[in-house]
Design an enzyme around this catalytic site. Structure first.
Site, PDB file in Angstrom:
ATOM      1  N   CYS A   1       0.753  -1.133   0.017  1.00 31.15           N
ATOM      2  CA  CYS A   1       0.124   0.005  -0.062  1.00 31.15           C
ATOM      3  C   CYS A   1       0.909   1.406  -0.025  1.00 31.15           C
ATOM      4  O   CYS A   1       1.406   1.580  -1.155  1.00 31.15           O
ATOM      5  CB  CYS A   1      -0.980  -0.053   1.163  1.00 31.15           C
ATOM      6  SG  CYS A   1      -2.335   1.004   0.899  1.00 31.15           S
TER       7      CYS A   1
ATOM      8  N   GLU B   1      -0.729  -8.495   5.473  1.00 31.19           N
ATOM      9  CA  GLU B   1      -0.212  -8.590   6.950  1.00 31.19           C
ATOM     10  C   GLU B   1      -1.621  -8.473   7.848  1.00 31.19           C
ATOM     11  O   GLU B   1      -1.245  -8.703   9.004  1.00 31.19           O
ATOM     12  CB  GLU B   1       0.701  -7.633   7.116  1.00 31.19           C
ATOM     13  CG  GLU B   1       0.178  -6.140   7.274  1.00 31.19           C
ATOM     14  CD  GLU B   1       0.034  -5.332   5.893  1.00 31.19           C
ATOM     15  OE1 GLU B   1      -0.017  -5.985   4.898  1.00 31.19           O
ATOM     16  OE2 GLU B   1      -0.491  -4.059   5.931  1.00 31.19           O
TER      17      GLU B   1
ATOM     18  N   HIS C   1      -3.143  -5.308   1.631  1.00 31.64           N
ATOM     19  CA  HIS C   1      -2.529  -5.706   2.943  1.00 31.64           C
ATOM     20  C   HIS C   1      -2.548  -7.192   3.639  1.00 31.64           C
ATOM     21  O   HIS C   1      -3.164  -7.423   4.347  1.00 31.64           O
ATOM     22  CB  HIS C   1      -3.092  -4.615   4.142  1.00 31.64           C
ATOM     23  CG  HIS C   1      -3.038  -3.460   4.033  1.00 31.64           C
ATOM     24  ND1 HIS C   1      -1.874  -2.714   4.462  1.00 31.64           N
ATOM     25  CD2 HIS C   1      -3.614  -2.405   3.307  1.00 31.64           C
ATOM     26  CE1 HIS C   1      -2.063  -1.405   4.199  1.00 31.64           C
ATOM     27  NE2 HIS C   1      -3.308  -1.239   3.284  1.00 31.64           N
TER      28      HIS C   1
HETATM   29  N1  GLN Z   1      -3.348   6.379   0.938  1.00 33.60           N
HETATM   30  C1  GLN Z   1      -2.370   6.058   1.783  1.00 33.60           C
HETATM   31  C2  GLN Z   1      -1.029   6.914   1.078  1.00 33.60           C
HETATM   32  O1  GLN Z   1      -1.281   7.651   0.119  1.00 33.60           O
HETATM   33  C3  GLN Z   1      -2.028   4.432   1.641  1.00 33.60           C
HETATM   34  C4  GLN Z   1      -2.961   3.790   2.371  1.00 33.60           C
HETATM   35  C5  GLN Z   1      -2.460   2.386   2.998  1.00 33.60           C
HETATM   36  O2  GLN Z   1      -1.253   2.374   3.347  1.00 33.60           O
HETATM   37  N2  GLN Z   1      -3.478   1.806   3.612  1.00 33.60           N
HETATM   38  O3  GLN Z   1       0.102   6.678   1.285  1.00 33.60           O
END
Ligand code: GLN
Length: 191
Positions: free
Chosen positions: A74, A171, A169
């Protein structure tokens, strides 16, 4: 484990359960002591600022160029992307993956959702994937390989050499196969 910000504790737990020796990295010296790095989910613009403030951004870029295995989820995927779309003003990535990633690609209407993904590299059992204000890989350059796509064809997992990235994710869902896959890269690179 990059521990500047985000859900690094969840990753550390999964890695430990898989038998890895996990160290938290917040300073350049600590980066020299690891054979691989996981960059967690969180907020990429904050992670970017902290990495620069702590003098970690350049050492991280050098380590990635030098072949350090790195897995980003992410926000971590955003940090690994060569190009960020819809970044905050002045936001920089570390780069390494030949991709363009769009932040918050699912908008505020669909801030979070879950779905099952077929990922050939991880076997027959689908991966249950949780997306939280997730990015999408909008362009996969010739050096990177898409590992997973949504039903609409948008790419949400990529690899390139020792680098691995997912929009979602693993994890937090008890899905260990991505971490296992990453640890195999790490062991092969350490030989
Ligand atoms: N929207 C977040 C970002 O721009 C990422 C979100 C997340 O890691 N769950 O970093």
């Amino acid at each position: 484990m990059l521990a500047l910000q985000g859900d690094f504790r969840e990753h550390a737990q999964v890695l430990r359960e898989l038998g890895a020796n996990v160290a938290l990295v917040r300073r350049p010296e600590e980066l020299l002591q690891v054979d691989g790095l996981v960059i967690p989910g969180g907020e990429s613009s904050v992670m970017d600022k902290l990495a620069r403030t702590f003098g970690l951004a350049e050492p991280l870029r050098a380590a990635i160029r030098g072949g350090l295995p790195v897995y980003g989820t992410c926000a971590g995927l955003i940090m690994l992307a060569d190009t960020i779309l819809d970044g905050m003003n002045g936001q920089q990535s570390l780069g390494g993956l030949d991709i363009a990633v769009r932040r918050n690609a699912f908008g505020s209407q669909t801030a979070s959702f879950e779905t099952d993904l077929d990922i050939a590299a991880l076997g027959d059992k689908p991966v249950h994937a949780v997306f939280i204000r997730a990015p999408v890989v909008e362009t996969v350059g010739p050096l990177a390989t898409a590992l997973a796509t949504l039903d609409d064809g948008r790419c949400v997992a990529v690899e390139q050499g020792n680098l691995l990235g997912t929009s979602f994710h693993p994890e937090i869902t008890g899905e260990y196969r991505f971490h296992q896959y990453f640890l195999r890269k790490l062991v092969a690179a350490a030989r």
